[in-house]
Every structure is written in structure tokens, then in C-alpha cells.
Design an enzyme around this catalytic site. Structure first.
Site, PDB file in Angstrom:
ATOM      1  CD  GLU A  54      32.213  44.394  95.986  1.00  0.00           C
ATOM      2  OE1 GLU A  54      32.879  43.734  96.794  1.00  0.00           O
ATOM      3  OE2 GLU A  54      31.506  45.356  96.340  1.00  0.00           O
ATOM      4  CG  ASP A  70      31.833  49.122  97.161  1.00  0.00           C
ATOM      5  OD1 ASP A  70      32.691  48.234  97.182  1.00  0.00           O
ATOM      6  OD2 ASP A  70      31.198  49.509  98.168  1.00  0.00           O
TER       7      ASP A  70
HETATM    8  C1  GLC Z   1      33.278  46.325  98.997  1.00  0.00           C
HETATM    9  C2  GLC Z   1      34.759  46.628  99.045  1.00  0.00           C
HETATM   10  C3  GLC Z   1      35.255  46.541 100.467  1.00  0.00           C
HETATM   11  C4  GLC Z   1      34.457  47.501 101.323  1.00  0.00           C
HETATM   12  C5  GLC Z   1      32.953  47.249 101.183  1.00  0.00           C
HETATM   13  C6  GLC Z   1      32.127  48.323 101.825  1.00  0.00           C
HETATM   14  O1  GLC Z   1      33.011  45.013  99.352  1.00  0.00           O
HETATM   15  O2  GLC Z   1      35.471  45.746  98.189  1.00  0.00           O
HETATM   16  O3  GLC Z   1      36.633  46.819 100.538  1.00  0.00           O
HETATM   17  O4  GLC Z   1      34.843  47.367 102.659  1.00  0.00           O
HETATM   18  O5  GLC Z   1      32.573  47.202  99.819  1.00  0.00           O
HETATM   19  O6  GLC Z   1      32.138  49.503 101.085  1.00  0.00           O
END
Ligand code: GLC
Ligand code: CA
Length: 542
Positions: free
Chosen positions: A243, A201
Site C-alpha cells: 500500500e 500497510d
Molecule cells: C492505511 C489504511 C488506513 C489506515 C492507515 C493508517 O492507509 O488503509 O485505513 O487508517 O493506513 O494505518
């Protein structure tokens, strides 16, 4: 295909354990419930499950605020349930990865509590502190709807702490060697339990440096490559999926020379698919794919239409953002941050043909596609719920009480079931779609099976033959002498194509989606007729 590279050809399925199936009837989905639905996922044909965060958490950000990295949230089950899940997943020849948040913890994490209350604690340096809120001023704020600074004052600590997301999510200090060590321990812990990898993430934000945007820094890439080295060395068949919501040129460094991430989400492609649909013109899709840098051969893009967050419009121009908001989110309640909090089916007014078309597009393009749970049956959303909860409602299994999700009292459900209108569970559910011929679910199964049959989809080169009409998106994939031509109609008009006009004359076109025995139709002399939003996939034979 090389077995180690299983991820290149897999279809991923993103699911929220909390929302999938309730095994102990307390109103919250859990690991036992998920285990009971693994046959459903196997029959759908997916290859890898991606779990949203499963760790203990006060749930201020639905689990992305982790308070203990070495356990399972008690709502979801225990570590032993988790081991059982992995065993059952592997028994069905599926893979499973889990979300892992590296960038920050919950403010309820014991490390943060120690850090703020004990200035001399070894945990103090786990976080990023400052006497002023004036450092790193060039860094954007991500959750602009809720936060107005990346610094928050902590009374007990007597200092500000740094956070890129909610102020309840303090960022870890990656300059501190013990933090990096701890992250490695966490990775080993879950890999030893048998997990096949992580969706990492928010990776662009690990390090901070004055005078920069604090995103995609060389220090961040260096640490990520260290993690990869560990995986290659100790867990060679596991994967890392990044991500990083960034432009293509900033995204490709996350693959390194094939020594950083195995996969990364293709964030810029997604909104352009919705734009192409809105204007019935293939140009935005072709342009972004042609601008996408080449990636090393052991890497793969992760493509998607929707996920658990708002449909982000960060990676489009201001003009396109306004256009897409006006087109897909007329009601301002549907908008959140720089995006749209709606599910796939409501975005296209529940039009099954369009849903199939959009999946056909990401299945035919390069990358390993992801299906967000419920989108395979065309589930709806509830824009009146807070934050992004509207796209995280319980899975609709059947038309019985609580949509077959749970036997708990309806009032105990963690979020309400969708029970009104055309997307209600009485109208949209798995059980019905398993028996309705040509339901979305059955069509999805066929599409997935077809995509998996041809390696060319995951490995092949990609180009876009011009078949005239701008509404026709033709995608040609080639690999080891095998060629596939996938033709998609982005418009609501019937379009006929005469293959003779387009140099296809030396090929027989074999329809690979029509599952009857006459599928060896020779299209050389026949025109190819596409229904509104229709598509056809052909194997090209000399
Ligand atoms: C990423 C996740 C999201 C979350 C953020 C903070 O973007 O997809 O759902 O709120 O990280 O951890
Ligand atoms: Ca439960």
C-alpha cells in the site's frame, strides 16, 4: 500459469471481518461467521481474500492501531479460529492474505507504554523521539482533518514522538535493529500459521531522514527487499502487496527488480476511471496506463475501484480534485481528508449498468482486480457515521432482521445496518440477488468467470485501438497468440461501431460474455451496438 504466480490471475476480495458475518451473535462479525460464508465467496469466483486488520487493538483507527501483533482481536475469535479459517480457505482452493501494519503501533501497545514510562527500557528506541517538534519539517501530514503535526508531546516520556497518522499511532523506529528483527518475527509467526501473504500497510513511511519528505527513502526500500528475501527463501509461494499511495514513478520502485513487492495498488488509476466516467471520455484512463512504468514479469498491479478508506484524490491535480469533489461529493459531509467517503453504488446513483461497466474496465485492464465487500451487490453507505465507518457497515445477506448479519439485538451491532432508502437491506441483499435474473451479483459472477477463463487478461500486453468516438474505451489484450478486444461505452448514449472502418476486418469477433451457444457471431459485417454504459468483450479469431 506457473502455480507460484497464482496472484497474477486472481480476483481479490477485500473484507472487514467485523462487518461480514457474526458467528456468535454478539453484534460483531467474526472469524467463525466468515468461515460460514466461504462458500459464498468461492461461488462468486474470487481467488484471494484480503482481511482488514484482525489483531488486538483499541480500534482508534479500526484495527490499524495494533496493540499486540501476535494475537487475534477477542471480538473476532482466537488463533485457533484463525487456523481453522486458513484450513477452510485452502480446502476451497482459495488464498488468503491479511493486512499488516509495519509503520506504527497503537499507543496502547505494551512496547509504547514501556517506552514512554521507562526511559532506560529496551523499548524506548522502538519509537522515534525528539526534544523538539521541528525535525523532519518537510514531511506532509496525512490525516489533515484531524492532525496538525506529525509530532505529539508525551508527558511521561518528556519528549515528542513521531507519527504519520493519528497521534494514537506512534511510528516504529526502523533505524533500530531490534524493530526490524521484531517485524521479521511477526511475519514468520503468521506465515507459519499458513497465511498466503500480507497487504503491507503504509509502507512508504518506514524510515525518516532530515531534509527529505520521509517517503520512499532508499533505506525503506532496502528493508522491504530484506523481507522479500526471507519470503522467497522460506515461504516461496506467499506474497507481499504494497500500500503506497504514490505517483507511478514512485510506485514502480516498490517492485524493485522483481525482488521487492509482488504486487502494489495502482492508486493513480482509480480516480481517473471516475473522471473518465464523469466526462464520458476515455482519455484519462489511457493516459495513466500509458504513463505507468513497465513492471517485472513476476509482479502484478492491484487494481480497485473502492476500498475501506475514503476514495482518495491525492493522486490527481488540484483542479481535478475539485472537479471530482463537485461531481461525486456535492454534500461536504461526503468529503474526508483529500477524498470522498462513499461506496461505489451511491457514487453512481445506484445505476447497475454503470457499476458493471466500471468493473468491466478494471477487469479488462492489466492488473489483478479487487472487489470491496458489498460492492458486488451494490451496497450503500452512511455518510453520517464518523470517519470512514460509513463505508464499513454490516454486509447485507438478506431482508430479515439485521440483514442476516447477526441475531444480536439491533442496538448491539458494531455499526448500524443501512436501512433507509434505495440501498436499504430490504432492497439490496445477497439472498434476493441470487434469484433475481441479471441481478448485479449474478452479473458479477459471470464477469468474474469470463475474466478467469482467459489468461490474456492477467498476462497480456495492453493497447487501446481508436474506435472513433471518445466515449468508447477499447482495450486490446494479447498473450501467446490469443487476442481479446474489450469495448466499453462511457456515455449514456447508444453507440454503434462499424468494425470494417477500424481494420478489424480480418478477425472474427466472438462475444465471450454472451453465454448462449450462438456466441460465435461473426461481427465482420455487423455493426457493434453498445447500449448506454454497455460493454462487449470479444475473442478475436483470424
Ligand atoms: C492505511 C489504511 C488506513 C489506515 C492507515 C493508517 O492507509 O488503509 O485505513 O487508517 O493506513 O494505518
Ligand atoms: Ca461475533
Amino acid at each position: 500459469m506457473n502455480k507460484k504466480e497464482w496472484y497474477k490471475n486472481a480476483i481479490f476480495y477485500e473484507l472487514h471481518v467485523r462487518a461480514f458475518c457474526d458467528g456468535n451473535n454478539d453484534g460483531i462479525g467474526d472469524l467463525k461467521g466468515l468461515i460460514s460464508k466461504l462458500d459464498y465467496l468461492r461461488d462468486l469466483g474470487i481467488g484471494c481474500i484480503w482481511l482488514l486488520p484482525i489483531y488486538p487493538s483499541p480500534l482508534k483507527d479500526d484495527g490499524y492501531d495494533i496493540s499486540d501483533f501476535y494475537n487475534i482481536h477477542s471480538d473476532l475469535g482466537t488463533l485457533s479460529d484463525f487456523k481453522q479459517l486458513i484450513k477452510e480457505v485452502h480446502k476451497r482452493d482459495l488464498h488468503i492474505i491479511a493486512d499488516l501494519v509495519l509503520n506504527h503501533t497503537s499507543d496502547q501497545c505494551a512496547w509504547f507504554q514501556e517506552a514512554r514510562t521507562h526511559p532506560n527500557s529496551p523499548y524506548r528506541n522502538f519509537y522515534v523521539w525528539s526534544d523538539t517538534n521541528q525535525k523532519y519539517k518537510e514531511t506532509r501530514i496525512i490525516f489533515i482533518d484531524k492532525e496538525n503535526s506529525n509530532w505529539t508531546w508525551d508527558e511521561a516520556a518528556g519528549q515528542y514522538f513521531w507519527h504519520r497518522f493519528y497521534s494514537s499511532q506512534p511510528d516504529l523506529n526502523f533505524d533500530h535493529p531490534l524493530v526490524r528483527e521484531e517485524i521479521i518475527n511477526i511475519l514468520r509467526f503468521w506465515l507459519d500459521l499458513g497465511i498466503d501473504g500480507f497487504r503491507a500497510d503504509a509502507v512508504p513511511y518506514l524510515f525518516e531522514r532530515e531534509g527529505t519528505s520521509c517517503e520512499n527513502l532508499p533505506e525503506t526500500h532496502a528493508f522491504l527487499r530484506e523481507i522479500r528475501e526471507l519470503i522467497d527463501h522460506e515461504y516461496p509461494d506467499r506474497i507481499l502487496l504494497a500500500e503506497a499511495n504514490q505517483w507511478p514513478s514512485d510506485l514502480s520502485p516498490y517492485f524493485g527488480d522483481g525482488n521487492e513487492f509482488h504486487m502494489a495498488f495502482h492508486f493513480p488509476l482509480m480516480p481517473r476511471i471516475f473522471k473518465a466516467l464523469a466526462i464520458s471520455d476515455r482519455t484519462p484512463i489511457i493516459k495513466i496506463i500509458n504513463e505507468t512504468p513497465k513492471i517485472p514479469p513476476n509482479c502484478q498491479w492491484s487494481t480497485f475501484l473502492r476500498n475501506h478508506d475514503e476514495l482518495t484524490l491525492e493522486m490527481v491535480s488540484e483542479k481535478d480534485r475539485v472537479f471530482l469533489w463537485n461531481y461525486y461529493a456535492k454534500d461536504t459531509r461526503m468529503r474526508l481528508n483529500l477524498g470522498i467517503r462513499r461506496r461505489l453504488a451511491p457514487l453512481v446513483n445506484g445505476n447497475q449498468k454503470i457499476i458493471e461497466l466500471l468493473f468491466a474496465i478494471i477487469f479488462a485492464l492489466p492488473g489483478a482486480p479487487i472487489i470491496y465487500y458489498g460492492d458486488e451487490i451494490g451496497m450503500g453507505d452512511n455518510i453520517w457515521l464518523d470517519d470512514r465507518n460509513g463505508v464499513r457497515t454490516p454486509m447485507q445477506w438478506n431482508s430479515k432482521a439485521n440483514a442476516g448479519f447477526s441475531n444480536a439485538d439491533k442496538k448491539k451491532l458494531f455499526l448500524p445496518i443501512i436501512e433507509e432508502g434505495r440501498f436499504s437491506y430490504q432492497q439490496i441483499n445477497v439472498e434476493d440477488q441470487l434469484i433475481i435474473p441479471n441481478s448485479l451479483l449474478l452479473k458479477m459472477r459471470r464477469l468474474i468467470a469470463c475474466r478467469k477463463k482467459y489468461e490474456v487478461f492477467s498476462q497480456g500486453t495492453c493497447n487501446f485501438p481508436n474506435l472513433g468516438n471518445q466515449s468508447i474505451l477499447a482495450i486490446k489484450r494479447e498473450f501467446k497468440g490469443e487476442s481479446i478486444l474489450a469495448i466499453q461505452n462511457l456515455s449514456d448514449k447508444i453507440i454503434a461501431i462499424n468494425p470494417l472502418e477500424y481494420n478489424l476486418k480480418k478477425s472474427y469477433l466472438i462475444d465471450i460474455l454472451e453465454n448462449n451457444t450462438k456466441n460465435s457471431t461473426n461481427y465482420i459485417n455487423d455493426e457493434i451496438r453498445l447500449e448506454p454504459y454497455g460493454f462487449k468483450w470479444f475473442l478475436m479469431k483470424k
